[in-house]
Motif scaffolding. Sequence first.
Motif, PDB file in Angstrom:
ATOM      1  N   ARG A 299      -3.942  28.512  67.263  1.00 33.89           N
ATOM      2  CA  ARG A 299      -4.238  29.219  66.012  1.00 33.89           C
ATOM      3  C   ARG A 299      -2.958  29.748  65.368  1.00 33.89           C
ATOM      4  O   ARG A 299      -2.759  29.624  64.151  1.00 33.89           O
ATOM      5  CB  ARG A 299      -5.206  30.359  66.269  1.00 33.89           C
ATOM      6  CG  ARG A 299      -6.636  29.926  66.520  1.00 33.89           C
ATOM      7  CD  ARG A 299      -7.474  31.074  67.062  1.00 33.89           C
ATOM      8  NE  ARG A 299      -7.446  32.242  66.195  1.00 33.89           N
ATOM      9  CZ  ARG A 299      -7.766  33.463  66.594  1.00 33.89           C
ATOM     10  NH1 ARG A 299      -8.111  33.685  67.854  1.00 33.89           N
ATOM     11  NH2 ARG A 299      -7.742  34.469  65.740  1.00 33.89           N
TER      12      ARG A 299
ATOM     13  N   THR B 166       1.569  35.004  71.735  1.00 31.54           N
ATOM     14  CA  THR B 166       0.206  35.482  71.545  1.00 31.54           C
ATOM     15  C   THR B 166      -0.245  36.224  72.792  1.00 31.54           C
ATOM     16  O   THR B 166       0.064  35.830  73.916  1.00 31.54           O
ATOM     17  CB  THR B 166      -0.758  34.315  71.264  1.00 31.54           C
ATOM     18  OG1 THR B 166      -0.799  33.441  72.397  1.00 31.54           O
ATOM     19  CG2 THR B 166      -0.320  33.525  70.035  1.00 31.54           C
TER      20      THR B 166
ATOM     21  N   ALA C 200      -4.521  39.115  69.958  1.00 31.63           N
ATOM     22  CA  ALA C 200      -5.817  38.476  69.746  1.00 31.63           C
ATOM     23  C   ALA C 200      -6.903  39.374  70.325  1.00 31.63           C
ATOM     24  O   ALA C 200      -6.851  39.730  71.507  1.00 31.63           O
ATOM     25  CB  ALA C 200      -5.854  37.105  70.411  1.00 31.63           C
TER      26      ALA C 200
ATOM     27  N   ASP D   5      -1.748  41.419  64.043  1.00 28.61           N
ATOM     28  CA  ASP D   5      -3.056  40.924  64.467  1.00 28.61           C
ATOM     29  C   ASP D   5      -3.118  39.425  64.198  1.00 28.61           C
ATOM     30  O   ASP D   5      -2.828  38.981  63.087  1.00 28.61           O
ATOM     31  CB  ASP D   5      -4.157  41.653  63.689  1.00 28.61           C
ATOM     32  CG  ASP D   5      -5.539  41.362  64.237  1.00 28.61           C
ATOM     33  OD1 ASP D   5      -5.893  40.175  64.360  1.00 28.61           O
ATOM     34  OD2 ASP D   5      -6.271  42.327  64.525  1.00 28.61           O
TER      35      ASP D   5
ATOM     36  N   ASP E  34      -5.510  37.472  63.671  1.00 27.63           N
ATOM     37  CA  ASP E  34      -6.467  37.073  62.637  1.00 27.63           C
ATOM     38  C   ASP E  34      -6.004  37.420  61.226  1.00 27.63           C
ATOM     39  O   ASP E  34      -6.523  36.860  60.257  1.00 27.63           O
ATOM     40  CB  ASP E  34      -7.824  37.734  62.898  1.00 27.63           C
ATOM     41  CG  ASP E  34      -8.509  37.197  64.143  1.00 27.63           C
ATOM     42  OD1 ASP E  34      -8.331  36.005  64.436  1.00 27.63           O
ATOM     43  OD2 ASP E  34      -9.199  37.988  64.828  1.00 27.63           O
ATOM     44  N   ARG E  35      -5.047  38.344  61.116  1.00 30.57           N
ATOM     45  CA  ARG E  35      -4.715  38.826  59.781  1.00 30.57           C
ATOM     46  C   ARG E  35      -3.236  38.739  59.422  1.00 30.57           C
ATOM     47  O   ARG E  35      -2.837  39.198  58.355  1.00 30.57           O
ATOM     48  CB  ARG E  35      -5.167  40.289  59.634  1.00 30.57           C
ATOM     49  CG  ARG E  35      -6.685  40.450  59.665  1.00 30.57           C
ATOM     50  CD  ARG E  35      -7.098  41.860  59.262  1.00 30.57           C
ATOM     51  NE  ARG E  35      -6.678  42.855  60.231  1.00 30.57           N
ATOM     52  CZ  ARG E  35      -7.411  43.209  61.283  1.00 30.57           C
ATOM     53  NH1 ARG E  35      -8.577  42.649  61.506  1.00 30.57           N
ATOM     54  NH2 ARG E  35      -6.974  44.129  62.121  1.00 30.57           N
TER      55      ARG E  35
END
Length: 432
Positions: free
Chosen positions: A23, A149, A197, A224, A226-227
Amino acid sequence: MSTSALRTPLVLVAGVDRAAVARAATALFGDLPGAVLVHHDVRELGQGVVVRTVHMHAADGVRAETTAVELAHGCLSCTLRLDLLPLLVDLAHRADVSRVVLQLDPTLEPEHLCWAIDNLLLDDTPRAAATGRAEPAAAFVEVEAVVATVDARTWLDDATGADVLADRGLAATPDDDRTLAQLAVGQVAIADVVLLAGRPDDAWSAVRLAAVLDRLVPDAARADLDRWRPAEVLAGLGPEGRWSRCFTAHEPLLRGAPPLGEDAGVCLVRFRARRPFHPERLHDALDVLLDGVVCSRGRFWLASRQDSALWLESAGAGLRLGDAGPWLATYGDDPQRWVDVDPQRQVSAALRWDAEHGDRDVEIVVLVHQQIPGAVIAALDAALLTDEEYALGPDAWAELPDPFGAWHEEPCEAGTPADDDSTHVTYREDRS
Protein backbone atom coordinates in the motif's frame (compact mmCIF):
# COMPACT_ATOMS: atom_id res chain seq x y z
CA MET A 1 18.68 11.41 -15.51
CA SER A 2 18.46 14.85 -17.01
CA THR A 3 22.22 15.38 -16.73
CA SER A 4 25.11 13.11 -15.85
CA ALA A 5 25.70 15.18 -12.69
CA LEU A 6 22.31 14.31 -11.22
CA ARG A 7 21.39 11.08 -9.50
CA THR A 8 17.93 9.57 -9.70
CA PRO A 9 16.11 9.59 -6.33
CA LEU A 10 15.40 6.17 -4.80
CA VAL A 11 12.84 5.45 -2.08
CA LEU A 12 12.91 2.12 -0.22
CA VAL A 13 9.71 0.87 1.42
CA ALA A 14 10.03 -1.82 4.12
CA GLY A 15 7.93 -3.51 6.77
CA VAL A 16 6.94 -6.86 8.24
CA ASP A 17 3.41 -6.80 6.78
CA ARG A 18 3.45 -7.44 3.03
CA ALA A 19 0.08 -5.77 2.40
CA ALA A 20 1.02 -2.57 4.26
CA VAL A 21 4.32 -2.31 2.38
CA ALA A 22 2.48 -2.73 -0.93
CA ARG A 23 0.00 0.00 0.00
CA ALA A 24 2.75 2.44 0.90
CA ALA A 25 4.80 1.66 -2.22
CA THR A 26 1.76 1.94 -4.50
CA ALA A 27 0.88 5.32 -2.97
CA LEU A 28 4.40 6.57 -3.69
CA PHE A 29 4.27 5.24 -7.25
CA GLY A 30 0.92 6.88 -7.94
CA ASP A 31 1.72 10.20 -6.27
CA LEU A 32 5.10 10.87 -7.89
CA PRO A 33 5.10 11.59 -11.64
CA GLY A 34 7.70 9.60 -13.55
CA ALA A 35 8.11 7.07 -10.75
CA VAL A 36 8.98 3.42 -11.36
CA LEU A 37 7.96 0.73 -8.87
CA VAL A 38 10.28 -2.26 -8.45
CA HIS A 39 9.41 -5.31 -6.37
CA HIS A 40 11.27 -8.59 -5.83
CA ASP A 41 8.89 -11.28 -4.57
CA VAL A 42 10.79 -14.04 -2.77
CA ARG A 43 7.85 -16.34 -2.08
CA GLU A 44 8.97 -18.67 -4.89
CA LEU A 45 12.40 -19.27 -3.36
CA GLY A 46 11.50 -22.94 -2.95
CA GLN A 47 11.58 -23.19 -6.74
CA GLY A 48 14.93 -21.39 -6.90
CA VAL A 49 13.62 -18.12 -8.35
CA VAL A 50 12.87 -14.56 -7.31
CA VAL A 51 10.04 -12.87 -9.22
CA ARG A 52 10.83 -9.29 -10.19
CA THR A 53 8.02 -6.93 -11.24
CA VAL A 54 8.65 -3.44 -12.61
CA HIS A 55 5.70 -1.04 -12.90
CA MET A 56 6.08 2.03 -15.11
CA HIS A 57 3.76 4.81 -16.16
CA ALA A 58 2.91 4.71 -19.87
CA ALA A 59 0.69 6.74 -22.19
CA ASP A 60 -2.01 4.07 -22.00
CA GLY A 61 -1.80 3.56 -18.23
CA VAL A 62 0.52 1.51 -16.06
CA ARG A 63 2.71 -1.13 -17.69
CA ALA A 64 4.05 -4.08 -15.65
CA GLU A 65 6.99 -6.29 -16.65
CA THR A 66 7.52 -9.50 -14.70
CA THR A 67 10.77 -11.49 -14.80
CA ALA A 68 11.80 -14.70 -13.04
CA VAL A 69 15.32 -14.20 -11.68
CA GLU A 70 17.19 -17.44 -11.05
CA LEU A 71 18.64 -17.77 -7.55
CA ALA A 72 22.41 -17.20 -7.64
CA HIS A 73 24.23 -20.12 -5.97
CA GLY A 74 21.45 -20.44 -3.41
CA CYS A 75 21.99 -16.98 -1.93
CA LEU A 76 19.10 -14.53 -1.81
CA SER A 77 21.33 -11.58 -0.92
CA CYS A 78 23.64 -12.13 -3.86
CA THR A 79 20.69 -12.66 -6.20
CA LEU A 80 19.17 -9.33 -5.26
CA ARG A 81 22.46 -7.52 -5.58
CA LEU A 82 23.27 -9.04 -8.98
CA ASP A 83 19.82 -8.16 -10.33
CA LEU A 84 18.87 -4.98 -8.49
CA LEU A 85 22.04 -2.90 -8.71
CA PRO A 86 22.41 -3.07 -12.52
CA LEU A 87 18.66 -2.48 -12.84
CA LEU A 88 18.92 0.71 -10.79
CA VAL A 89 21.74 1.94 -13.01
CA ASP A 90 19.71 1.20 -16.15
CA LEU A 91 16.66 3.02 -14.79
CA ALA A 92 18.79 5.99 -13.75
CA HIS A 93 19.89 6.44 -17.36
CA ARG A 94 16.31 6.70 -18.63
CA ALA A 95 15.03 10.21 -19.29
CA ASP A 96 11.44 9.19 -18.49
CA VAL A 97 12.30 7.97 -14.97
CA SER A 98 12.29 10.67 -12.28
CA ARG A 99 12.27 8.41 -9.21
CA VAL A 100 12.52 4.72 -8.34
CA VAL A 101 10.36 3.21 -5.60
CA LEU A 102 11.71 -0.08 -4.27
CA GLN A 103 9.05 -2.23 -2.55
CA LEU A 104 10.94 -4.61 -0.28
CA ASP A 105 9.77 -8.08 0.59
CA PRO A 106 9.12 -8.36 4.36
CA THR A 107 12.23 -10.50 4.81
CA LEU A 108 14.56 -7.78 3.53
CA GLU A 109 16.38 -5.20 5.62
CA PRO A 110 16.82 -1.78 3.98
CA GLU A 111 20.13 -1.02 5.71
CA HIS A 112 21.78 -3.94 3.95
CA LEU A 113 20.56 -2.81 0.53
CA CYS A 114 21.58 0.80 1.22
CA TRP A 115 25.07 -0.39 2.08
CA ALA A 116 25.25 -2.45 -1.11
CA ILE A 117 24.06 0.48 -3.23
CA ASP A 118 26.69 2.72 -1.70
CA ASN A 119 29.64 0.32 -1.59
CA LEU A 120 29.51 -2.56 -4.07
CA LEU A 121 31.40 -1.69 -7.23
CA LEU A 122 29.92 -2.36 -10.68
CA ASP A 123 32.36 -2.79 -13.53
CA ASP A 124 29.84 -3.32 -16.35
CA THR A 125 28.20 0.11 -16.52
CA PRO A 126 28.74 2.26 -19.64
CA ARG A 127 30.75 4.80 -17.66
CA ALA A 128 32.93 2.08 -16.14
CA ALA A 129 33.59 0.69 -19.62
CA ALA A 130 34.63 4.13 -20.82
CA THR A 131 36.80 5.09 -17.85
CA GLY A 132 38.01 1.69 -16.71
CA ARG A 133 36.92 2.56 -13.18
CA ALA A 134 34.22 0.55 -11.41
CA GLU A 135 31.58 2.54 -9.53
CA PRO A 136 28.80 1.75 -7.06
CA ALA A 137 25.13 2.13 -7.96
CA ALA A 138 25.20 5.22 -5.71
CA ALA A 139 27.01 7.05 -8.51
CA PHE A 140 23.72 6.92 -10.43
CA VAL A 141 20.95 6.74 -7.81
CA GLU A 142 20.56 8.55 -4.50
CA VAL A 143 18.58 7.10 -1.63
CA GLU A 144 16.07 9.85 -0.96
CA ALA A 145 14.30 8.11 1.90
CA VAL A 146 13.61 4.85 3.65
CA VAL A 147 9.94 4.38 4.50
CA ALA A 148 8.97 1.82 7.16
CA THR A 149 5.43 0.59 7.73
CA VAL A 150 4.42 -0.31 11.28
CA ASP A 151 1.35 -2.19 12.44
CA ALA A 152 0.45 0.02 15.40
CA ARG A 153 -1.31 -2.84 17.16
CA THR A 154 1.36 -5.55 16.90
CA TRP A 155 4.72 -3.98 16.13
CA LEU A 156 5.91 -3.45 19.71
CA ASP A 157 5.12 -7.07 20.60
CA ASP A 158 6.96 -8.22 17.47
CA ALA A 159 9.91 -5.97 18.24
CA THR A 160 10.33 -7.29 21.78
CA GLY A 161 9.54 -10.99 21.27
CA ALA A 162 11.52 -14.16 20.67
CA ASP A 163 9.83 -15.56 17.53
CA VAL A 164 12.16 -16.51 14.69
CA LEU A 165 11.10 -15.64 11.16
CA ALA A 166 10.25 -19.26 10.40
CA ASP A 167 7.58 -19.10 13.13
CA ARG A 168 5.76 -16.47 11.05
CA GLY A 169 6.45 -17.95 7.63
CA LEU A 170 8.89 -15.15 6.83
CA ALA A 171 12.23 -16.99 6.67
CA ALA A 172 14.01 -16.08 3.44
CA THR A 173 15.87 -19.40 3.29
CA PRO A 174 15.77 -22.66 5.28
CA ASP A 175 18.79 -21.56 7.35
CA ASP A 176 17.50 -18.03 8.03
CA ASP A 177 17.76 -17.86 11.83
CA ARG A 178 16.93 -14.18 12.31
CA THR A 179 14.27 -13.25 14.81
CA LEU A 180 11.17 -11.26 13.97
CA ALA A 181 12.35 -8.62 16.45
CA GLN A 182 15.64 -8.15 14.62
CA LEU A 183 13.77 -7.63 11.37
CA ALA A 184 11.07 -5.35 12.80
CA VAL A 185 13.52 -3.14 14.69
CA GLY A 186 16.07 -3.04 11.88
CA GLN A 187 13.51 -1.87 9.33
CA VAL A 188 12.32 0.98 11.54
CA ALA A 189 15.69 2.00 12.99
CA ILE A 190 16.93 3.26 9.62
CA ALA A 191 13.66 4.90 8.54
CA ASP A 192 13.24 8.51 7.48
CA VAL A 193 9.47 8.02 7.46
CA VAL A 194 7.39 5.74 9.73
CA LEU A 195 3.86 4.98 8.51
CA LEU A 196 1.44 3.68 11.14
CA ALA A 197 -1.14 1.16 9.97
CA GLY A 198 -4.17 0.86 12.26
CA ARG A 199 -4.27 1.85 15.90
CA PRO A 200 -3.05 0.32 19.17
CA ASP A 201 -5.59 -1.60 21.25
CA ASP A 202 -5.79 1.08 23.95
CA ALA A 203 -4.47 4.48 25.00
CA TRP A 204 -1.68 3.02 27.18
CA SER A 205 -0.38 0.92 24.28
CA ALA A 206 -0.47 4.00 22.05
CA VAL A 207 1.61 5.98 24.55
CA ARG A 208 4.19 3.19 24.87
CA LEU A 209 4.50 2.78 21.09
CA ALA A 210 4.98 6.52 20.65
CA ALA A 211 7.58 6.57 23.44
CA VAL A 212 9.57 3.79 21.76
CA LEU A 213 9.47 5.42 18.32
CA ASP A 214 10.39 8.81 19.81
CA ARG A 215 13.61 7.26 21.12
CA LEU A 216 14.39 4.81 18.33
CA VAL A 217 13.84 7.23 15.42
CA PRO A 218 13.46 10.71 16.92
CA ASP A 219 14.13 12.49 13.63
CA ALA A 220 11.84 10.38 11.42
CA ALA A 221 8.61 11.81 10.01
CA ARG A 222 5.55 9.94 11.26
CA ALA A 223 2.23 9.65 9.44
CA ASP A 224 -0.90 7.54 9.12
CA LEU A 225 -0.65 5.04 6.27
CA ASP A 226 -4.27 5.70 5.23
CA ARG A 227 -3.96 9.47 5.11
CA TRP A 228 -0.39 10.43 4.26
CA ARG A 229 0.60 12.52 1.24
CA PRO A 230 3.83 11.03 -0.13
CA ALA A 231 5.07 14.04 -2.09
CA GLU A 232 4.54 16.39 0.86
CA VAL A 233 6.22 14.04 3.34
CA LEU A 234 9.27 13.51 1.11
CA ALA A 235 9.56 17.25 0.47
CA GLY A 236 9.65 17.87 4.22
CA LEU A 237 12.59 15.58 4.93
CA GLY A 238 15.99 17.00 5.79
CA PRO A 239 18.88 16.85 3.29
CA GLU A 240 20.71 14.09 5.15
CA GLY A 241 18.83 10.79 5.31
CA ARG A 242 19.45 8.24 8.06
CA TRP A 243 20.08 5.64 5.38
CA SER A 244 23.65 6.93 4.94
CA ARG A 245 24.38 6.14 8.59
CA CYS A 246 24.67 2.38 8.30
CA PHE A 247 25.75 1.25 11.74
CA THR A 248 29.40 1.01 12.61
CA ALA A 249 30.61 0.48 16.14
CA HIS A 250 32.64 3.68 16.13
CA GLU A 251 30.02 6.28 15.26
CA PRO A 252 27.80 8.07 17.79
CA LEU A 253 25.28 5.56 19.13
CA LEU A 254 22.51 8.09 19.79
CA ARG A 255 21.17 9.56 16.56
CA GLY A 256 19.18 12.74 16.43
CA ALA A 257 18.00 14.20 19.73
CA PRO A 258 15.89 11.51 21.44
CA PRO A 259 14.14 12.23 24.76
CA LEU A 260 16.39 11.13 27.59
CA GLY A 261 13.67 10.94 30.23
CA GLU A 262 11.35 8.04 31.03
CA ASP A 263 7.86 7.80 29.52
CA ALA A 264 5.44 4.93 30.25
CA GLY A 265 8.35 2.77 31.39
CA VAL A 266 10.30 3.46 28.18
CA CYS A 267 13.73 5.07 28.37
CA LEU A 268 17.26 5.03 27.02
CA VAL A 269 20.08 3.65 29.17
CA ARG A 270 23.63 4.62 28.30
CA PHE A 271 26.48 2.56 29.76
CA ARG A 272 30.09 3.71 29.51
CA ALA A 273 33.32 2.31 30.94
CA ARG A 274 37.08 2.74 30.50
CA ARG A 275 38.07 -0.79 31.43
CA PRO A 276 37.37 -4.12 29.68
CA PHE A 277 34.74 -6.75 30.34
CA HIS A 278 35.59 -10.08 31.89
CA PRO A 279 34.61 -12.57 29.12
CA GLU A 280 32.74 -15.06 31.30
CA ARG A 281 30.89 -12.46 33.34
CA LEU A 282 29.89 -10.55 30.23
CA HIS A 283 28.59 -13.76 28.67
CA ASP A 284 26.32 -14.22 31.67
CA ALA A 285 25.35 -10.54 31.89
CA LEU A 286 24.10 -10.30 28.30
CA ASP A 287 20.81 -11.86 29.34
CA VAL A 288 19.86 -8.50 30.85
CA LEU A 289 19.68 -7.09 27.30
CA LEU A 290 17.17 -9.69 26.17
CA ASP A 291 14.38 -9.24 28.72
CA GLY A 292 12.22 -6.11 28.81
CA VAL A 293 14.46 -4.44 26.22
CA VAL A 294 13.46 -3.24 22.76
CA CYS A 295 16.99 -3.07 21.40
CA SER A 296 20.59 -2.26 22.22
CA ARG A 297 23.78 -1.57 20.35
CA GLY A 298 27.30 -0.52 21.10
CA ARG A 299 31.01 -1.27 21.06
CA PHE A 300 32.95 -2.95 23.82
CA TRP A 301 36.40 -3.93 24.99
CA LEU A 302 36.85 -7.57 25.96
CA ALA A 303 39.80 -8.31 28.20
CA SER A 304 40.74 -11.51 26.36
CA ARG A 305 40.80 -9.72 22.98
CA GLN A 306 42.95 -6.68 23.61
CA ASP A 307 43.47 -5.61 20.01
CA SER A 308 39.93 -5.93 18.61
CA ALA A 309 37.03 -3.55 19.04
CA LEU A 310 33.86 -5.62 19.34
CA TRP A 311 30.25 -4.65 18.78
CA LEU A 312 26.87 -5.89 19.83
CA GLU A 313 23.30 -5.30 18.77
CA SER A 314 20.13 -6.86 20.08
CA ALA A 315 16.42 -6.67 19.35
CA GLY A 316 13.88 -8.43 21.52
CA ALA A 317 15.40 -11.80 22.38
CA GLY A 318 17.82 -11.79 19.44
CA LEU A 319 21.49 -10.90 19.89
CA ARG A 320 24.46 -10.53 17.55
CA LEU A 321 28.08 -9.84 18.42
CA GLY A 322 30.86 -9.08 15.96
CA ASP A 323 34.39 -7.91 15.32
CA ALA A 324 34.61 -4.21 14.39
CA GLY A 325 38.28 -4.31 13.48
CA PRO A 326 41.30 -3.11 15.44
CA TRP A 327 41.30 -0.32 17.97
CA LEU A 328 43.15 2.74 16.67
CA ALA A 329 45.60 2.30 19.54
CA THR A 330 47.04 -0.67 17.63
CA TYR A 331 47.95 1.53 14.62
CA GLY A 332 50.94 3.14 16.30
CA ASP A 333 52.78 5.72 14.19
CA ASP A 334 52.23 3.97 10.86
CA PRO A 335 50.79 6.74 8.61
CA GLN A 336 49.49 4.25 6.02
CA ARG A 337 47.10 2.73 8.55
CA TRP A 338 45.67 6.13 9.48
CA VAL A 339 44.96 7.30 5.94
CA ASP A 340 41.59 5.57 5.57
CA VAL A 341 40.30 6.11 9.10
CA ASP A 342 37.08 8.12 9.12
CA PRO A 343 37.82 11.66 10.42
CA GLN A 344 34.83 11.51 12.78
CA ARG A 345 36.20 8.34 14.33
CA GLN A 346 39.62 9.98 14.76
CA VAL A 347 38.07 12.96 16.56
CA SER A 348 35.94 10.72 18.78
CA ALA A 349 38.96 8.59 19.67
CA ALA A 350 41.11 11.64 20.42
CA LEU A 351 38.53 13.00 22.86
CA ARG A 352 38.60 9.86 24.97
CA TRP A 353 42.23 8.81 24.41
CA ASP A 354 43.94 7.17 27.37
CA ALA A 355 47.72 7.32 27.71
CA GLU A 356 47.95 3.58 28.39
CA HIS A 357 45.04 2.02 26.51
CA GLY A 358 44.32 4.52 23.74
CA ASP A 359 40.77 4.52 22.40
CA ARG A 360 39.73 1.24 24.01
CA ASP A 361 36.46 1.69 25.86
CA VAL A 362 32.89 0.47 26.32
CA GLU A 363 29.78 2.33 25.19
CA ILE A 364 26.39 0.62 24.95
CA VAL A 365 22.97 2.22 24.51
CA VAL A 366 19.90 0.23 25.57
CA LEU A 367 16.25 1.08 24.85
CA VAL A 368 14.19 -0.49 27.63
CA HIS A 369 10.42 -0.81 27.92
CA GLN A 370 9.88 -3.26 30.79
CA GLN A 371 13.32 -3.50 32.32
CA ILE A 372 14.62 -1.54 35.32
CA PRO A 373 17.35 0.80 34.01
CA GLY A 374 19.39 0.30 37.15
CA ALA A 375 19.38 -3.46 36.58
CA VAL A 376 20.98 -2.98 33.17
CA ILE A 377 23.69 -0.72 34.58
CA ALA A 378 24.35 -3.05 37.52
CA ALA A 379 24.62 -6.18 35.37
CA LEU A 380 27.04 -4.61 32.90
CA ASP A 381 29.07 -2.92 35.63
CA ALA A 382 29.48 -6.24 37.46
CA ALA A 383 30.84 -7.77 34.23
CA LEU A 384 33.80 -5.37 34.10
CA LEU A 385 37.18 -6.38 35.45
CA THR A 386 37.55 -5.77 39.16
CA ASP A 387 40.33 -3.54 40.42
CA GLU A 388 42.40 -6.61 41.27
CA GLU A 389 41.87 -8.17 37.84
CA TYR A 390 42.56 -4.88 36.08
CA ALA A 391 45.87 -4.50 37.93
CA LEU A 392 47.14 -7.81 36.48
CA GLY A 393 47.44 -6.25 33.02
CA PRO A 394 46.81 -7.38 29.40
CA ASP A 395 49.08 -10.45 29.48
CA ALA A 396 47.03 -11.94 32.30
CA TRP A 397 43.74 -10.86 30.69
CA ALA A 398 44.62 -12.78 27.53
CA GLU A 399 44.57 -16.01 29.55
CA LEU A 400 41.02 -15.54 30.84
CA PRO A 401 38.51 -18.20 29.72
CA ASP A 402 36.55 -16.89 26.72
CA PRO A 403 33.13 -18.55 26.26
CA PHE A 404 32.30 -16.67 23.08
CA GLY A 405 34.17 -19.11 20.88
CA ALA A 406 35.37 -18.40 17.36
CA TRP A 407 34.05 -15.66 15.15
CA HIS A 408 33.16 -16.69 11.63
CA GLU A 409 32.97 -14.91 8.30
CA GLU A 410 29.62 -14.62 6.56
CA PRO A 411 30.51 -13.66 2.97
CA CYS A 412 27.00 -14.09 1.56
CA GLU A 413 25.09 -12.48 4.40
CA ALA A 414 23.42 -9.23 3.39
CA GLY A 415 25.08 -7.45 6.23
CA THR A 416 27.13 -4.31 6.48
CA PRO A 417 30.76 -4.43 7.48
CA ALA A 418 31.27 -3.17 10.98
CA ASP A 419 34.03 -1.00 9.56
CA ASP A 420 35.28 -0.45 6.03
CA ASP A 421 38.82 -1.59 6.77
CA SER A 422 37.94 -4.79 8.61
CA THR A 423 36.48 -8.19 7.92
CA HIS A 424 32.90 -8.49 9.10
CA VAL A 425 32.63 -11.45 11.39
CA THR A 426 29.77 -12.38 13.63
CA TYR A 427 29.18 -14.53 16.66
CA ARG A 428 25.61 -15.66 17.20
CA GLU A 429 24.13 -17.24 20.24
CA ASP A 430 20.49 -18.15 20.84
CA ARG A 431 19.46 -16.46 24.08
CA SER A 432 15.69 -16.80 23.61
